[in-house]
Design an enzyme around this catalytic site. Structure first.
Site, PDB file in Angstrom:
ATOM      1  N   LYS A   1     -10.390  -5.872   3.737  1.00  0.00           N
ATOM      2  CA  LYS A   1     -10.892  -6.922   2.842  1.00  0.00           C
ATOM      3  C   LYS A   1     -11.782  -7.908   3.592  1.00  0.00           C
ATOM      4  CE  LYS A   1      -6.738  -6.419   0.002  1.00  0.00           C
ATOM      5  NZ  LYS A   1      -5.318  -6.820  -0.051  1.00  0.00           N
TER       6      LYS A   1
ATOM      7  N   GLU B   1       0.840  -1.202   0.000  1.00  0.00           N
ATOM      8  CA  GLU B   1       0.000   0.000   0.000  1.00  0.00           C
ATOM      9  C   GLU B   1       0.869   1.244   0.000  1.00  0.00           C
ATOM     10  OE1 GLU B   1      -3.550  -0.108  -0.112  1.00  0.00           O
ATOM     11  OE2 GLU B   1      -2.762  -2.033  -0.721  1.00  0.00           O
TER      12      GLU B   1
ATOM     13  N   ASP C   1      -5.033  -3.389   5.922  1.00  0.00           N
ATOM     14  CA  ASP C   1      -5.477  -3.726   4.562  1.00  0.00           C
ATOM     15  C   ASP C   1      -6.267  -5.043   4.576  1.00  0.00           C
ATOM     16  OD1 ASP C   1      -5.150  -3.437   1.491  1.00  0.00           O
ATOM     17  OD2 ASP C   1      -4.381  -5.447   1.902  1.00  0.00           O
TER      18      ASP C   1
ATOM     19  N   GLY D   1      -1.100  -6.264  -8.208  1.00  0.00           N
ATOM     20  CA  GLY D   1      -0.393  -6.145  -9.488  1.00  0.00           C
ATOM     21  C   GLY D   1      -1.296  -5.537 -10.551  1.00  0.00           C
TER      22      GLY D   1
HETATM   23  N1  HSE Z   1      -1.208  -4.065  -0.486  1.00  0.00           N
HETATM   24  C1  HSE Z   1      -2.110  -5.053  -0.963  1.00  0.00           C
HETATM   25  C2  HSE Z   1      -1.453  -6.408  -0.775  1.00  0.00           C
HETATM   26  C3  HSE Z   1      -2.416  -4.807  -2.414  1.00  0.00           C
HETATM   27  O1  HSE Z   1      -0.262  -6.480  -0.458  1.00  0.00           O
HETATM   28  O2  HSE Z   1      -2.121  -7.401  -0.906  1.00  0.00           O
HETATM   29  C4  HSE Z   1      -3.662  -5.460  -2.889  1.00  0.00           C
HETATM   30  O3  HSE Z   1      -4.809  -5.087  -2.205  1.00  0.00           O
END
Ligand code: HSE
Length: 436
Positions: free
Chosen positions: A202, A187, A198, A299
């Site tokens: 999710k 991020e 993060d 990605g």
């Molecule tokens: N920073 C996040 C990860 C990117 O490493 O999964 C995808 O949401």
């Protein structure tokens, strides 16, 4: 028929990927959607950088959300603001929205979906969870006949990459994180990865569509990987386990568990072999049983794959009556039920404990007496030999399952013993269907 006109907010890693995929696969995409999809404008932070896409640019994102020619806004700028204001403005203007912004949906999704519902527009967010894995669609549609019992996932690639490199190559935490940043996985603020925020964003989204509960980010117990040492990785391995950073949501009789933390999982478990930046989510449904979704969680083009799929979904349903579309959060808006999220004290799990014990008779007996008195059953013990001249030895224990409040009490009492030095390291342990 005219192509559907899209305005892009953000033309960075994911925006660039989406533009490439849309133009490379234009013919297949229009065969699937029934119409072409054309990006007519994009908002960027600066005009100083090269623009190989040829898309007309502006530095004012409000020009895009207020442009009458734009039918669908794709929000790829991330973060809470101005993303929230822009998305609400797009909805108010009657535009459909596709977003990859998990922070936005996890924190402001209830407000955004209510606004979208009132206006009869779609807000699609497949790319917000686990990049290219179509996990939202799988749970929301593919598993719609099931009562979901639990889900558990490796939903942050950066932490999985760090833990994998620590285990396989004994690499240093900071060095691996720097590499994840260069590779574009981390991020903008990498503490969101390391501290589990993060993953909590999710998990909030996954739990909502799995159980039909409101988005409730503030109720997710969140612990990152900063306290995991190389020793813990090694000891876990000696006991037949791997340490993974997991998001877990489980339905119980008394409420919903919502938690993100490092977890020991059996090495034979499906998630144990998910390495590097890859993501995977295990979902247990009452009808289907255990299912696993695996793929790149970040990605440019993997995330663009989800963004473009959402765009195609929007185009396919443009003419459908809003009441007949798949609901944003899988359940009809008036059927979302605020089942309570359980406090961690009421969560049931097993544990890995590592403590430093003075090497003299009776210390271990005192520890096991405390555990026994609290009704805690030990599954395995590992005691390492003292290293040259040191008076303390590491003792590692695996326990059976119990309420977290029992373990809190045990740790408090054990840490107070004269024979135990410093703090006890506690890592939760889950079997994830390897035994049930
Ligand atoms: N920073 C996040 C990860 C990117 O490493 O999964 C995808 O949401």
């Amino acid at each position: 028929m005219n192509p559907v006109k899209v305005g892009l907010l953000g033309l960075g890693t994911v925006g660039g990927g989406a533009s490439r995929v849309l133009s490379r696969n234009a013919e297949e995409i229009s065969r699937r959607a029934g119409r072409g999809i054309e990006i007519i404008r994009a908002a960027v932070r600066t005009l100083d950088r090269p623009n190989p896409t040829g898309i007309p640019l502006t530095t004012d994102p409000f020009e895009i959300v207020n442009d009458p020619a734009v039918e669908v806004v794709v929000e790829l700028i991330g973060g809470y603001e101005p993303a929230r204001t822009l998305v609400l403005q797009a909805i108010a203007n009657g535009k459909h929205v596709v977003t990859a912004n998990k922070a936005l949906i996890a924190l402001h999704g209830n407000e955004i979906f209510a606004a979208a519902h009132a206006k009869g527009v779609i807000v699609a967010f497949e790319a917000a969870v686990s990049g290219g894995i179509p996990i939202i669609k799988a749970i929301r549609e593919g598993l719609a006949g099931n009562r979901i019992e639990w889900l558990a996932g490796i939903i942050n690639g950066t932490t999985n990459f760090i833990l994998t490199e620590m285990r396989d190559k004994g690499r240093d935490f900071a060095e691996v994180l720097a590499e994840a940043q260069v590779l574009g996985y981390a991020e903008a603020d990498p503490t969101f990865d390391i501290e589990g925020i993060d993953a909590a964003h999710k998990l909030t989204i996954l739990a909502s569509i799995a159980f039909g509960i409101p988005l409730q980010f503030s109720r997710v117990y969140t612990e990152g990987i900063a306290r995991i040492s190389r020793d813990d990785v090694t000891y876990a391995e000696q006991l037949g386990y791997r340490i993974k950073h997991l998001g877990i949501a489980r339905r119980t009789e008394s409420g919903i568990e919502l938690r993100v933390h490092p977890t020991l999982i059996p090495e034979r478990s499906l998630l144990a072999s998910v390495n590097g930046v890859m993501n995977a989510v295990l979902v247990k449904g009452d009808a289907v049983g255990l299912t696993l979704y695996y793929g790149p969680g970040a990605g440019a083009e993997p995330t663009a794959s989800a963004v473009v799929a959402d765009l195609i979904d929007v185009v396919r349903t443009l003419t459908a009556d809003p009441g007949n579309r798949v609901p944003h959060l899988a359940f009809q808006p008036d059927a979302i039920v605020a089942v309570p999220a359980l406090p961690m004290a009421e969560v049931e799990t097993a544990y890995y404990l590592r403590m430093l014990a003075v090497d003299r008779p009776g210390v271990l007996a005192e520890v096991t007496r405390i555990l026994g008195n609290l009704g805690i059953s030990i599954e395995a013990i590992l005691q390492k030999e003292p290293k040259g001249g040191v008076a303390e030895v590491p003792v590692i224990m695996l326990t059976h399952q119990m309420y977290e409040r029992q373990m809190d009490a045990a740790i408090q009492q054990i840490e107070a013993l004269d024979g135990i030095e410093g703090q006890i390291i506690r890592i939760r342990l889950e079997h994830l269907g390897a035994t049930d």
